[in-house]
Scaffold this active site. Sequence first.
Site: not given
Length: 365
Positions: A156, A246
């Site tokens: 920014y 997983d």
Amino acid sequence: MGARREVTTGGILGKKKEKKTSRVMESYGTQFFSQIDKLRDQLLISIDGVTDRECVEEELSPREILTRIESVILGIVDSLSKNEAPVLLLPNRSSWSNVDFDSGMGLQMSSEHSVTNVRSNCPSSVTRFAQILKILSVIYRLVQGNSYATKRDVYYNNTQLFGSQRSVDIIVDDISCMLKVSRRALHVLATSKGLIAGDLCYLEEDGTRIDCRSSSAGKGVPDVNSRLMVKKLWDTLQIPIFALVDADPHGFEIMCIYKYGSVAMSFEAHSLTVPSVMWLGLLPSDLQRLRVPKSSLLPLARTDESKLSSLLKRPYLASHPEWQKELELMQQSKVKAEIQSLADISPDFLTSIYLPNKLRYGGWL
């Protein structure tokens, strides 16, 4: 009176039962932590006789960091004084050919790595050249003023120049690699994405007390802050660290990043990798062993198969033949599964059966 005696007797028996249960739980807890201590000792010995703490390099002083930035700027000024177009040389952080593997450290950038030229007079790289200089100036002010900013703050600072947050993320890491300085030492921090939970409290550098009992478990691709946290836990406490991911190619890669690092951050391996990490599960072989319902299994997508082929070529597979067998099993079965699939065996199977038995009887790789 009789009824009262029955209640009293029941209360006494109940108390005896509670005391017996308490003693059993206490005995189990003692055995468990005894096993943990033994495992810790084995881990400290197994990593080539070198603990991660001995591999940590000393942080540079702010003055030394400023000097390195000034050296880059002076190089640019020198080129301009000679009427030459300035060029920045950035180490190539995307090539496996630039990385060496050390089982006691992980993936490290080779001393003879290739570089990328960012030229100020080339249309394809002039914007990138300007972005690098802008971020160097921001970093210089931060280090000089002993203040910190997130990568989001840097973006920014000039959204029109940077175009996207990703550009800033990549350049900050490029600068860290170019200067041979850790990203935290540049005073640019990442916005944390990882989570932590457990019986742990600690103090931040600014004195803030963090209570991890009110949070949630880590998830997703490891960000730098999460990896720093795991590294700190190992360096400080040397507690065994297990990865529960997983049973798919991406879960396996997440575990490997915590353990051995990544190509992109190989220049900072000494402060991010934890080679003692163990793969607890979910293992591809668990799917067959536990007879996980077929309805819970998912077919490997084409991208999964491509990732799997890439993983089987990783240098650390040579040190872990048991890993290779698991990946080959996944490749042959052509199925994958999420941790949540164990709930289809029984709702509490993961917490009441799978994890306790894995931890107690050594079901990790």
